[in-house]
Write a protein that holds these residues in place. Sequence first.
Motif: not given
Length: 743
Positions: A715-733
């Motif tokens: 759950t913690a792993l999934l939480l980190g992936a979901i919580g970081g997905l938008y910031p990661a996408w924004w940074a990569s863009s």
Amino acid sequence: MIIRNLLRRKTRTLLTVFGIAVGVAAVVALGALAEGLVEGYSAIAGGSGADLLVVQDEALDIVFSAVDERVRDRLAGLAGVDDVSGMIYTFAATEGTPYFILYGYDPHGFAIDHFKIVAGQPLADPHGARRGSPLILGRAAAEDLDKEVGDTFYLYESAYRVVGIYETGQPFEDGAAVIRLEDAQEVSGKPQQVNAFLLKLRPGTDVDQLRQRIDRRFEELTASTSSSFAQEQDMLQYVYVFSWSVSLIAVVIGGVGVMNTVLMSVFERTREFGVLRAVGWRPSRILLMVLVESLLISLVGGAVGVLLGIAGVRAVSNVPGVSGFLPGDMPLSTLGQGLGVALALGVVGGAFPAWRAARLLPAEAMRSEGGSVHAPQQVPSAALRNVLRQPTRTVLTVVAIGIAIMAIVLLGAMGDGLVDVVGGLAGGMGAQLVGMEAEGSIDLSKIDQDVVRRVSTMPGVREAEGFLTGYTSVGDLPFFVVFGYRPRGLAIREYQIVEGEPLTTNHQMIIGRVAAENLNLDVGDSMRIFDRAFRIVGIYETGVSFQDGGGVVTLRDAQRLFGQPNNVSFLGIWLEDRAQAESVIRQVEARFPEVDVSKASAFTESVSDLQLLEGMTWGISLMALIVGGLGMMNTMVMSVFERTREIGVLRALGWRRWRVLWMVLRESVTLSLLGGAAGSLLGLLLGLLLNTLPVMEGFLQVQYDVMLFAQASATALLLGAIGGLYPAWWASSLRPVEALRYE
């Protein structure tokens, strides 16, 4: 200026607002449930026009109360009593709803008059009685279940005819059904018993004086005024504790989020605060500005949360079996609690950041670099190095995620403990098959003893026995379970006597080791249950907390105590050949459709109470994860914003988009796993602490296994992936040129 400061980082402000909103929505929704139950219990007492309610003394709740119907004439003969009406209040299964509220009243008594018929005929209509067992249905229940006058209505396996639709204005009653008292006694398994007597007094009678007279004259009964009845029910106190405990989880996570947001805002504006101090602003003015910003964020979040809470309550209000437990109108006190919690979050979450901003020295603040912190080079992991750029933010985020994971671990462990209790209750008899009332609640299950006798004669069955469970409060223990067994039966042999001797006859009790220690009782002592005294002849151990925290009496004594003279709660079946289990199950259920039989090892899978608990656990866990996930996303968004120019440099040096995305995701997952580890450890420690409390020790033991911690880590792993997905996408863009110009 305050609004402008909050809008500097719109994403951060919005994520914080939504985090608070989810927590406040939980406060409002659970508060509404508690208030709905209080309204309902108050309606039971006061809606009928009764002045006093008389129930069994020390009953855990009115639904477990059993009062001999013959007491009615003695109560009616008391000076000042104008009329007495018996009442049954219970739950019955109907059309997929296991907890449907059911009342039983005398059709000609005063208490039924407040059920105003709006369609069809009243319960006392003689024409309706000739067409079968009559039932009047609340308007809300009729709409939820799509029933009309003349339709057939099933309670368990018994068919009733809807002769009327009523309204009282109380959701607890309008989401229920009313049948004749004698029919309700049959449904609840309480022949010649009622849950309560409602007393209507003559004008001028001193209510308190009469209540005290009843308490003195009837040792086994207790009287309550209509206004105080709800507050005296132990079950409502448990509901309040549960609702506030769950709300506290969401509130604490939301409070940490507020502190994180405001603190980051203070870090970013350090030089600005230095300028303000240099031009004459006093520390108190700086403190007030930051505190007001925190309060404003919390107030907006609270307002959104109140609306979400109202919407959530309205959304479930039409679910059959649920509407009766909710208030008709959202209480202003509940909405006020939601906003009050939000304002408290603003004060608590903003206090430290405001204090820190106020104590900044102008010269030091103006030399600050806006709160930017360089990554510690001595840390070997690049992801961990990056999350430690802002240690305070990292710690607060880990705390928020840790609380969410702690809630999941602790609730899961408690759920596993309850499953172990129920499984131990079934398997503790030593029987291969266990039966209970079909579609019923485990607390209210009842099976006719004649069914047990007939099952024992069926092919493939070596022996069949029934046993009964009942609940009360004893001494300082608010919850005590009493088991009733045949003294010379097979099931009671599983209770290993460690002191004294086994149970042999009526008026004796063997008590569990845990209960004996909690109540400071020994062999030879007497123990009083309701109005009966039992001599303790032995102390037993089973290894199941639920059983070791209670006591065992003869089946006949238990039936008398709990008003179930011909019933048992559960059925145990010993087989001649274990290979015949499925065949025997089919035979029993075909012959007795009112009984649900399963293998002892699979008994917990068919218990509706455990299914409901599992659903509630997932709902609470989801709420905690949403709040924690918003906090995680907030943290990672701020981390990316701070490093926009750095990311631009990396892109200019040739880093591809996927590499930037992977870098941010790794940081988010690392942060979440840290919180998961902290939360798992905290959940473990709290569970071990709960296991030492006498109340818990005699009810259930919090159970942990490897799979629970594996689920928490996942759950913690999934939480980190979901919580970081938008910031990661924004940074990569980010485009290198735009990122390098970013300020």
